[in-house]
Design a protein around this motif. Structure first.
Motif, PDB file in Angstrom:
ATOM      1  N   ILE A 149      -8.768 -10.525 -17.715  1.00  0.00           N
ATOM      2  CA  ILE A 149      -8.057  -9.358 -17.280  1.00  0.00           C
ATOM      3  C   ILE A 149      -9.147  -8.453 -16.545  1.00  0.00           C
ATOM      4  O   ILE A 149     -10.340  -8.159 -17.495  1.00  0.00           O
ATOM      5  CB  ILE A 149      -7.229  -8.512 -18.433  1.00  0.00           C
ATOM      6  N   SER A 150      -9.376  -8.212 -15.375  1.00  0.00           N
ATOM      7  CA  SER A 150     -10.363  -7.889 -14.639  1.00  0.00           C
ATOM      8  C   SER A 150     -10.184  -6.587 -13.818  1.00  0.00           C
ATOM      9  O   SER A 150      -9.017  -6.410 -13.240  1.00  0.00           O
ATOM     10  CB  SER A 150     -10.940  -8.905 -13.894  1.00  0.00           C
ATOM     11  N   ASP A 151     -10.926  -5.701 -13.923  1.00  0.00           N
ATOM     12  CA  ASP A 151     -10.773  -4.684 -12.591  1.00  0.00           C
ATOM     13  C   ASP A 151     -11.144  -5.515 -11.081  1.00  0.00           C
ATOM     14  O   ASP A 151     -12.391  -5.892 -11.029  1.00  0.00           O
ATOM     15  CB  ASP A 151     -11.989  -3.517 -12.937  1.00  0.00           C
ATOM     16  N   MET A 152     -10.327  -5.084 -10.291  1.00  0.00           N
ATOM     17  CA  MET A 152     -10.501  -5.904  -9.328  1.00  0.00           C
ATOM     18  C   MET A 152     -11.736  -5.356  -8.338  1.00  0.00           C
ATOM     19  O   MET A 152     -12.458  -6.201  -7.479  1.00  0.00           O
ATOM     20  CB  MET A 152      -9.227  -5.843  -8.239  1.00  0.00           C
ATOM     21  N   THR A 166       0.669  -1.431  -0.004  1.00  0.00           N
ATOM     22  CA  THR A 166       0.103   0.108  -0.021  1.00  0.00           C
ATOM     23  C   THR A 166       0.929   1.395   0.021  1.00  0.00           C
ATOM     24  O   THR A 166       0.323   2.123  -0.765  1.00  0.00           O
ATOM     25  CB  THR A 166      -0.804   0.059   1.343  1.00  0.00           C
ATOM     26  N   ARG A 167       1.926   1.145   0.941  1.00  0.00           N
ATOM     27  CA  ARG A 167       2.744   2.295   1.002  1.00  0.00           C
ATOM     28  C   ARG A 167       3.431   2.713  -0.388  1.00  0.00           C
ATOM     29  O   ARG A 167       3.496   3.676  -1.045  1.00  0.00           O
ATOM     30  CB  ARG A 167       3.865   1.997   2.055  1.00  0.00           C
ATOM     31  N   ASP A 173      -8.741  -4.278   0.161  1.00  0.00           N
ATOM     32  CA  ASP A 173      -8.731  -2.977  -0.132  1.00  0.00           C
ATOM     33  C   ASP A 173      -7.247  -2.447  -0.541  1.00  0.00           C
ATOM     34  O   ASP A 173      -6.793  -1.070  -0.686  1.00  0.00           O
ATOM     35  CB  ASP A 173      -8.881  -2.065   0.957  1.00  0.00           C
ATOM     36  N   LEU A 174      -6.264  -3.304  -1.279  1.00  0.00           N
ATOM     37  CA  LEU A 174      -5.220  -3.069  -1.655  1.00  0.00           C
ATOM     38  C   LEU A 174      -5.300  -2.189  -2.716  1.00  0.00           C
ATOM     39  O   LEU A 174      -6.040  -2.557  -3.663  1.00  0.00           O
ATOM     40  CB  LEU A 174      -4.390  -4.278  -2.332  1.00  0.00           C
ATOM     41  N   PRO A 175      -4.818  -0.925  -2.955  1.00  0.00           N
ATOM     42  CA  PRO A 175      -5.194   0.097  -3.831  1.00  0.00           C
ATOM     43  C   PRO A 175      -4.459  -0.185  -5.276  1.00  0.00           C
ATOM     44  O   PRO A 175      -3.882   0.581  -5.554  1.00  0.00           O
ATOM     45  CB  PRO A 175      -4.775   1.538  -3.148  1.00  0.00           C
TER      46      PRO A 175
END
Length: 349
Positions: free
Chosen positions: A136-139, A95-96, A121-123
């Motif tokens: 191939i997908s939007d998480m 995340t950082r 919630d990993l951005p």
């Protein structure tokens, strides 16, 4: 970059996006991405899973403006811990780095539904590569940008061959009802574990079907057979002999239930290396150095194709032979440590 583009690939060289991108960079190579986006506005569309057009995922300017390296990691046995979880330290560290502009995504045998449950919630700003490259997908939304299904007649033939060997597959499909995962019956403890895990995780795809032949009216994305190695090796040889290069097969040990490997069958386009290539094409990342991390047979092709292929210490020997470097064990946060050190050493490029 070592990713090569096939004329028959999912994004043709003459697509509106690629043609407009080329014109824009030829006429104004130093424009900011914001200005380029305005120039390309009429062409900012992508093929969706049903063959139509719709806006692509939003990619922040920072993806294009600074980082020069794209990092892609396998999940199980590589980024995840021994229990198949993303450790808190890994989540915090990634995340950082992502907040600092790191280009990172994952390529996994898991479906995006499972990837989303694990990564939470990993951005991530890039799509994920799921089902070994079939999706191939939007998480965040689980919406697919690319779907590679097996040709219908070929899927029927593979299913018939599996049944001739006295085995029964789990079948993942993508059709009008969305993604579905069908099973007819279970015949061993590993198959029961397969079903139980998905029930426990409330997998919305799971369906029971009294006649598996009927489910193949929808495009089949993956067929999975879970049994002992001997019968599966014989079946894999038979499928490869019948289908040649029309399908991709993997026979791999289940990390969480040793002694009960999985044989997976996908379309020939459903490989992690092709997924990364498509991702790079689609998001203007073809000039990036690609660094990948893996541990098992389904990672070999992407290690071969990457600028740097990194194996974890617990990887199978075939993966280590293909790797440029071997790092620590997967449960030691080795992937995060490598990325952090590499990111810092290269001036966050």
């Amino acid at each position: 970059m070592r990713w090569t583009v096939s004329r028959a690939g999912p994004i043709a060289a003459t697509s509106p996006w690629r043609a407009a991108s080329a014109r824009a960079w030829q006429t104004s190579p130093r424009k900011s991405f914001e200005a380029l986006s305005q120039h390309l506005a009429p062409c900012l569309t992508g093929h969706n899973a049903k063959g139509g057009f719709e806006p692509p995922f939003s990619i922040p300017v920072s993806i294009h403006s600074r980082p020069m390296t794209l990092y892609v990691s396998d999940l199980d046995g590589t980024l995840l811990d021994a229990q198949g979880r993303l450790a808190d330290s890994t989540r915090l560290g990634l995340t950082r780095l992502l907040d600092e502009g790191l280009l990172f995504t994952v390529a996994s045998a898991r479906h995006v539904t499972s990837i989303r449950q694990i990564l939470g919630d990993l951005p991530l700003r890039l799509p994920v590569i799921g089902s070994n490259g079939a999706y191939i997908s939007d998480m965040a939304s689980a919406r697919h940008e690319i779907v590679h299904a097996i040709e219908p007649d070929l899927a029927q033939a593979v299913f018939a061959l599996i049944r001739q060997h006295g085995l029964m597959p789990f079948v993942s499909t993508h059709g009008a009802q969305g993604d579905q995962l069908f099973y007819q019956s279970v015949h061993n403890e590993a198959q029961q574990s397969f079903v139980d895990e998905r029930l426990r995780n409330s997998d919305p795809r799971l369906r029971h079907s009294p006649r598996m032949q009927d489910v193949l009216s929808d495009p089949a994305v993956t067929l999975v057979v879970v049994d002992r190695e001997g019968p599966l090796a014989e079946l894999q040889a038979a499928i490869d002999a019948m289908c040649g290069e029309q399908v991709e097969t993997h026979l791999a040990e289940d990390l969480y239930k040793p002694g009960w490997p999985w044989l997976t069958v996908h379309d020939r386009r459903a490989t992690k290396d092709q997924g990364i290539k498509t991702l790079a094409q689609r998001y203007g990342l073809e000039d990036k150095e690609v660094v990948v991390f893996g541990d098992h047979v389904n990672d070999i092709k992407m290690l071969r194709a990457a600028h740097r292929g990194i194996a974890v210490e617990n990887a199978i020997p075939a993966v280590k032979r293909e790797a440029h470097q071997v790092i620590g064990h997967h449960h030691e946060d080795s992937v995060l440590r490598f990325i952090t050190e590499d990111w810092q050493a290269r001036g966050r490029r």
